[in-house]
Design a protein around this motif. Structure first.
Motif, PDB file in Angstrom:
ATOM      1  N   MET A 100      22.551 -18.900 -31.029  1.00 52.53           N
ATOM      2  CA  MET A 100      22.497 -17.505 -30.556  1.00 52.53           C
ATOM      3  C   MET A 100      23.406 -17.265 -29.381  1.00 52.53           C
ATOM      4  SD  MET A 100      20.802 -16.069 -32.644  1.00 52.53           S
ATOM      5  CE  MET A 100      20.646 -14.538 -31.932  1.00 52.53           C
TER       6      MET A 100
ATOM      7  N   PRO B 178      26.550 -18.270 -28.307  1.00 50.75           N
ATOM      8  CA  PRO B 178      27.990 -18.001 -28.300  1.00 50.75           C
ATOM      9  C   PRO B 178      28.003 -16.137 -28.897  1.00 50.75           C
ATOM     10  CG  PRO B 178      27.539 -19.844 -29.652  1.00 50.75           C
ATOM     11  CD  PRO B 178      26.216 -19.262 -29.031  1.00 50.75           C
ATOM     12  N   LEU B 179      27.178 -15.965 -29.645  1.00 55.27           N
ATOM     13  CA  LEU B 179      27.144 -14.551 -30.161  1.00 55.27           C
ATOM     14  C   LEU B 179      26.613 -13.533 -29.035  1.00 55.27           C
ATOM     15  CD1 LEU B 179      25.374 -15.103 -33.661  1.00 55.27           C
ATOM     16  CD2 LEU B 179      27.787 -14.390 -33.320  1.00 55.27           C
TER      17      LEU B 179
ATOM     18  N   LEU C 299      39.262  -7.314 -27.452  1.00 52.05           N
ATOM     19  CA  LEU C 299      39.022  -8.486 -28.602  1.00 52.05           C
ATOM     20  C   LEU C 299      37.525  -8.495 -28.926  1.00 52.05           C
ATOM     21  CD1 LEU C 299      40.367 -10.152 -30.612  1.00 52.05           C
ATOM     22  CD2 LEU C 299      40.347 -12.054 -29.005  1.00 52.05           C
ATOM     23  N   MET C 300      36.736  -8.908 -27.785  1.00 53.82           N
ATOM     24  CA  MET C 300      35.343  -9.149 -27.944  1.00 53.82           C
ATOM     25  C   MET C 300      34.410  -7.747 -28.310  1.00 53.82           C
ATOM     26  SD  MET C 300      34.877 -12.368 -27.662  1.00 53.82           S
ATOM     27  CE  MET C 300      36.691 -12.909 -27.955  1.00 53.82           C
TER      28      MET C 300
ATOM     29  N   MET D  52      35.597 -15.338 -30.960  1.00 49.70           N
ATOM     30  CA  MET D  52      34.732 -15.478 -30.059  1.00 49.70           C
ATOM     31  C   MET D  52      34.760 -16.861 -29.333  1.00 49.70           C
ATOM     32  SD  MET D  52      30.682 -15.735 -31.182  1.00 49.70           S
ATOM     33  CE  MET D  52      30.590 -17.327 -31.780  1.00 49.70           C
ATOM     34  N   TRP D  53      35.086 -18.071 -30.193  1.00 53.83           N
ATOM     35  CA  TRP D  53      35.088 -19.201 -29.638  1.00 53.83           C
ATOM     36  C   TRP D  53      36.359 -19.337 -28.963  1.00 53.83           C
ATOM     37  CZ3 TRP D  53      31.254 -22.357 -29.049  1.00 53.83           C
ATOM     38  CH2 TRP D  53      30.021 -22.305 -29.805  1.00 53.83           C
TER      39      TRP D  53
ATOM     40  N   TRP E  84      27.203 -14.102 -25.862  1.00 56.38           N
ATOM     41  CA  TRP E  84      28.260 -14.257 -24.931  1.00 56.38           C
ATOM     42  C   TRP E  84      29.446 -13.406 -25.413  1.00 56.38           C
ATOM     43  CZ3 TRP E  84      28.419 -15.557 -20.251  1.00 56.38           C
ATOM     44  CH2 TRP E  84      29.659 -15.693 -19.489  1.00 56.38           C
ATOM     45  N   MET E  85      29.626 -13.196 -26.802  1.00 57.19           N
ATOM     46  CA  MET E  85      30.644 -12.545 -27.200  1.00 57.19           C
ATOM     47  C   MET E  85      30.368 -11.019 -26.924  1.00 57.19           C
ATOM     48  SD  MET E  85      31.688 -11.810 -31.396  1.00 57.19           S
ATOM     49  CE  MET E  85      30.169 -11.014 -31.883  1.00 57.19           C
TER      50      MET E  85
ATOM     51  N   ALA F  22      36.263 -13.086 -36.781  1.00 50.10           N
ATOM     52  CA  ALA F  22      35.572 -12.687 -35.376  1.00 50.10           C
ATOM     53  C   ALA F  22      34.994 -13.872 -34.738  1.00 50.10           C
ATOM     54  CB  ALA F  22      34.509 -11.385 -35.620  1.00 50.10           C
TER      55      ALA F  22
ATOM     56  N   LEU G 262      37.589 -17.376 -26.736  1.00 49.60           N
ATOM     57  CA  LEU G 262      37.249 -17.029 -25.364  1.00 49.60           C
ATOM     58  C   LEU G 262      36.447 -17.809 -24.794  1.00 49.60           C
ATOM     59  CD1 LEU G 262      37.064 -15.301 -22.905  1.00 49.60           C
ATOM     60  CD2 LEU G 262      35.308 -13.621 -24.163  1.00 49.60           C
ATOM     61  N   ILE G 263      35.709 -18.294 -25.475  1.00 49.48           N
ATOM     62  CA  ILE G 263      34.670 -19.485 -24.842  1.00 49.48           C
ATOM     63  C   ILE G 263      35.204 -20.844 -24.622  1.00 49.48           C
ATOM     64  CG2 ILE G 263      32.537 -21.095 -25.456  1.00 49.48           C
ATOM     65  CD1 ILE G 263      31.470 -18.918 -27.014  1.00 49.48           C
TER      66      ILE G 263
ATOM     67  N   TRP H 194      29.460 -25.027 -36.306  1.00 48.96           N
ATOM     68  CA  TRP H 194      28.587 -24.060 -35.854  1.00 48.96           C
ATOM     69  C   TRP H 194      28.272 -23.146 -36.958  1.00 48.96           C
ATOM     70  CZ3 TRP H 194      28.700 -18.711 -35.036  1.00 48.96           C
ATOM     71  CH2 TRP H 194      28.002 -18.057 -34.325  1.00 48.96           C
TER      72      TRP H 194
ATOM     73  N   TRP I 189      41.051  -9.551 -23.818  1.00 44.22           N
ATOM     74  CA  TRP I 189      39.924 -10.169 -24.184  1.00 44.22           C
ATOM     75  C   TRP I 189      38.633  -9.161 -24.223  1.00 44.22           C
ATOM     76  CZ3 TRP I 189      39.876 -14.521 -26.264  1.00 44.22           C
ATOM     77  CH2 TRP I 189      40.873 -15.521 -25.727  1.00 44.22           C
TER      78      TRP I 189
ATOM     79  N   ALA J 293      30.634 -10.258 -23.177  1.00 46.83           N
ATOM     80  CA  ALA J 293      32.139 -10.106 -22.699  1.00 46.83           C
ATOM     81  C   ALA J 293      32.662  -8.830 -23.068  1.00 46.83           C
ATOM     82  CB  ALA J 293      32.957 -11.355 -23.432  1.00 46.83           C
TER      83      ALA J 293
ATOM     84  N   THR K  78      31.410 -12.330 -39.277  1.00 47.99           N
ATOM     85  CA  THR K  78      32.603 -12.525 -39.897  1.00 47.99           C
ATOM     86  C   THR K  78      33.624 -13.900 -39.408  1.00 47.99           C
ATOM     87  OG1 THR K  78      32.609 -10.206 -40.058  1.00 47.99           O
ATOM     88  CG2 THR K  78      34.849 -11.307 -40.419  1.00 47.99           C
TER      89      THR K  78
ATOM     90  N   ALA L 270      35.614  -7.893 -32.207  1.00 51.43           N
ATOM     91  CA  ALA L 270      34.763  -8.569 -32.783  1.00 51.43           C
ATOM     92  C   ALA L 270      33.351  -8.216 -33.048  1.00 51.43           C
ATOM     93  CB  ALA L 270      34.786  -9.954 -32.209  1.00 51.43           C
TER      94      ALA L 270
ATOM     95  N   THR M 267      31.261  -7.631 -36.539  1.00 50.28           N
ATOM     96  CA  THR M 267      30.103  -8.485 -37.126  1.00 50.28           C
ATOM     97  C   THR M 267      29.015  -7.868 -36.966  1.00 50.28           C
ATOM     98  OG1 THR M 267      31.486  -9.779 -35.473  1.00 50.28           O
ATOM     99  CG2 THR M 267      29.828 -11.291 -36.871  1.00 50.28           C
TER     100      THR M 267
END
Lengths: 317, 271
Positions: free
Chosen positions: B23, B25-26, B238-239, A147-148, B28-29, A143, A150-151, A190, B235, B32, A140, B242, B246
């Motif tokens: 992969m 970043p996903l 939120l994660m 996610m980014w 990492w989400m 989402a 936070l990163i 990305w 955070w 978190a 999504t 998310a 997803t």
């Protein structure tokens, strides 16, 4: 193929007249099936498009604002004059839209082509790479933006930690006035490069091997084969990828809204035409001006599409 | 053609980088989402932390996410079903009678910026007191699904030979009977592709729901913003939110990978 044979078993000997042809309605329906099938979908889309677009066109000639029900006056092309001379919000938004679309398209096509070529010939573990390519695509977008966010957080984000390990100081990323737009471009790249990979890979697999072999026998290097054999044959697919991604990139909204919020951030640093028009409509209720922006935006999209399909036809023949 | 060894070594390393970039970043989400906010703020605990389900508790119990999941499921399901009912016969007709201009009308919906439709829709539907209800949300999502379905199914019907239907006509079926009993059963894979893709796009759609949904009909992508306050962001919550949005759609895509890929690349290779 049992489905094909089913009707035959209904009338094993003489093909008796089926019952449903006897009614007048059925005969009429069969005769007019072309429109009977197509009309509902077309009517649905037409009512939901033609009326709104026509109304947007009308609103762009009025000073409509405030409540959607408020009285508005016809003011001719005044909005167009205002918008086209607005160097404060409108032209920067146009510029950002063009820049955003151009940059993400460039990287998505170049990276997409490189990855598609890597995946072209069979190899072990192919399945896993395909999974990795599919996941960002279906995630999504809102989402993904979060996610980014936070990163890329300047204080607690992983991005700055990674930079720290290789001795580079922290960057503001999405928080910076000048770095926010490039960062959102990165997020778009990305998420959507995989789309270009899939399209180009489908194109590559449908190419026949013979021209490749012929060029190899003639002693062409792999770069020469790519440049003079594969790329020209793949060009129609590349144009399709550019067209599909280009339309969506021009209209990017989710990632920009998720990362920077209303108005594209406090300095409008990621405010593209779509975000600008959304803000005018639903944050400021400035319907007349927003309709004007939308009509201009719409014309730009049609223009770009037309240019690309025109080029596509030119290349196809 | 078998690739040379140096190329294979280069390809493997390049693909490792690609897979990692896509992969990490996903992952990492998801990581978190199992951290407390204290651990998220403590960069020393990037990888060493005690996993906690507290965020999921917040999302599923306090933040009412079960209801939002239900809303998203219902809207995506209804929009997909209705769009298939309208779109499949339309695509059949447009493919068999090569109605190029009619197809263009439907496909225009892919091109037009959604905002330009939202103002008039908002006006009409708020006068009809429908904004905030499911009907208007489903209608707006159908606007995304229908062109997608018509586009995919037109390509699919183009590939089905007309001779099969002609044979059925000889056997005494009517045109509509042949469509219903021959063509439709044969196009099940195409319908599956179109349906799955339409579901994914509807599930992910944000802008229409942002304007047209109410507190009772809020869908998941809009609900995520509840975790972003004016001053601060939760955070961890939120994660987790998310991830909840997803993960289901990713799992669906994984199980029916073949259909998703063929849908996304539909028509791309015809040039």
């Amino acid at each position: 193929m049992s489905a094909v044979r089913t009707p035959r078993t209904d009338s094993p000997e003489a093909p008796a007249a089926p019952l449903d042809t006897t009614s007048a309605w059925s005969r009429w329906a069969n005769h007019h099936r072309k429109w009977l099938f197509a009309a509902p979908a077309m009517a649905f889309v037409a009512v939901l498009i033609i009326f709104p677009v026509a109304w947007t066109g009308y609103l762009s000639l009025t000073d409509a604002e405030g409540s959607v029900r408020a009285e508005s006056e016809f003011i001719g092309v005044q909005n167009y004059l205002d918008v086209l001379t607005d160097t404060d919000r409108f032209w920067p938004a146009v510029w950002r839209t063009v820049l955003f679309t151009g940059v993400v398209l460039f990287f998505e096509v170049v990276l997409g082509m490189a990855i598609a070529l890597l995946l072209w010939r069979p190899f072990r573990g192919e399945k896993w790479v395909r999974v990795a390519i599919l996941l960002p695509l279906v995630a999504t977008p809102v989402a993904v933006g979060m996610m980014w966010r936070l990163i890329f957080d300047p204080n607690i984000g992983m991005a700055n930690q990674l930079l720290g390990w290789i001795g580079i100081g922290p960057q503001p990323w999405l928080a910076g006035q000048h770095s926010a737009l490039p960062t959102t471009m990165f997020i778009d790249i990305w998420q959507w490069t995989p789309m270009v990979v899939l399209i180009l890979l489908a194109g590559l697999t449908s190419l026949s091997d013979e021209p490749q072999e012929a060029a190899r026998i003639d002693g062409a290097s792999s770069w020469q084969r790519f440049r003079h054999v594969t790329l020209p044959l793949l060009m129609p697919t590349v144009i399709v990828a550019i067209l599909l991604r280009g339309i969506d990139a021009l209209k990017t909204f989710d990632i920009l809204y998720a990362t920077k919020g209303r108005g594209g951030g406090s300095f409008h640093e990621v405010e593209t035409l779509n975000v600008y028009a959304y803000g005018l409509s639903f944050d400021y209720n400035d319907y007349g001006v927003s309709s004007t922006v939308l009509i201009i935006f719409f014309l730009i999209i049609i223009g770009v599409m037309w240019a690309l399909t025109y080029r596509k036809k030119g290349l196809g023949r | 053609m078998k690739p040379s060894k140096p190329f294979r070594v280069f390809r493997t390393s390049a693909l490792v980088v690609v897979v990692f970039a896509l992969m990490a970043p996903l992952l990492w989400m998801i990581t978190a989402s199992f951290k407390t906010n204290v651990d998220i703020y403590d960069t020393a605990k990037a990888f060493t932390f005690t996993p906690s389900l507290k965020n999921y508790e917040t999302v599923l119990q306090q933040a009412n996410y079960l209801e939002f999941i239900g809303n998203s499921l219902w809207v995506a399901f209804a929009a997909t079903t209705l769009s298939l009912l309208l779109g499949v016969p339309a695509a059949y007709s447009m493919s068999r009678f090569s109605m190029k201009k009619s197809a263009l009308v439907v496909l225009m919906a892919r091109v037009i910026p959604g905002v330009s439709l939202l103002v008039p829709w908002y006006y009409v539907f708020s006068n009809l007191k429908m904004v905030g209800g499911f009907t208007v949300l489903i209608l707006s999502h159908m606007f995304v699904s229908l062109p997608l379905i018509v586009y995919i199914m037109m390509g699919y019907f183009d590939g089905l030979p007309a001779e099969l239907e002609e044979a059925a006509l000889v056997d005494g079926l009517t045109h509509i009977g042949a469509f219903r009993r021959i063509t439709l059963p044969l196009s099940v894979p195409g319908v599956a592709t179109a349906g799955i893709l339409s579901f994914i796009f509807s599930w992910n759609n944000f802008m229409f729901a942002l304007v047209l949904s109410g507190s009772d009909t809020k869908t998941l992508p809009v609900a995520i913003f509840d975790f972003v306050g004016y001053a601060s962001i939760d955070w961890g919550g939120l994660m987790a939110a998310a991830t909840v949005v997803t993960l289901p759609i990713m799992l669906i895509a994984l199980f029916v990978q073949k259909y998703v890929v063929s849908g996304l690349t539909a028509g791309a290779t015809k040039g």
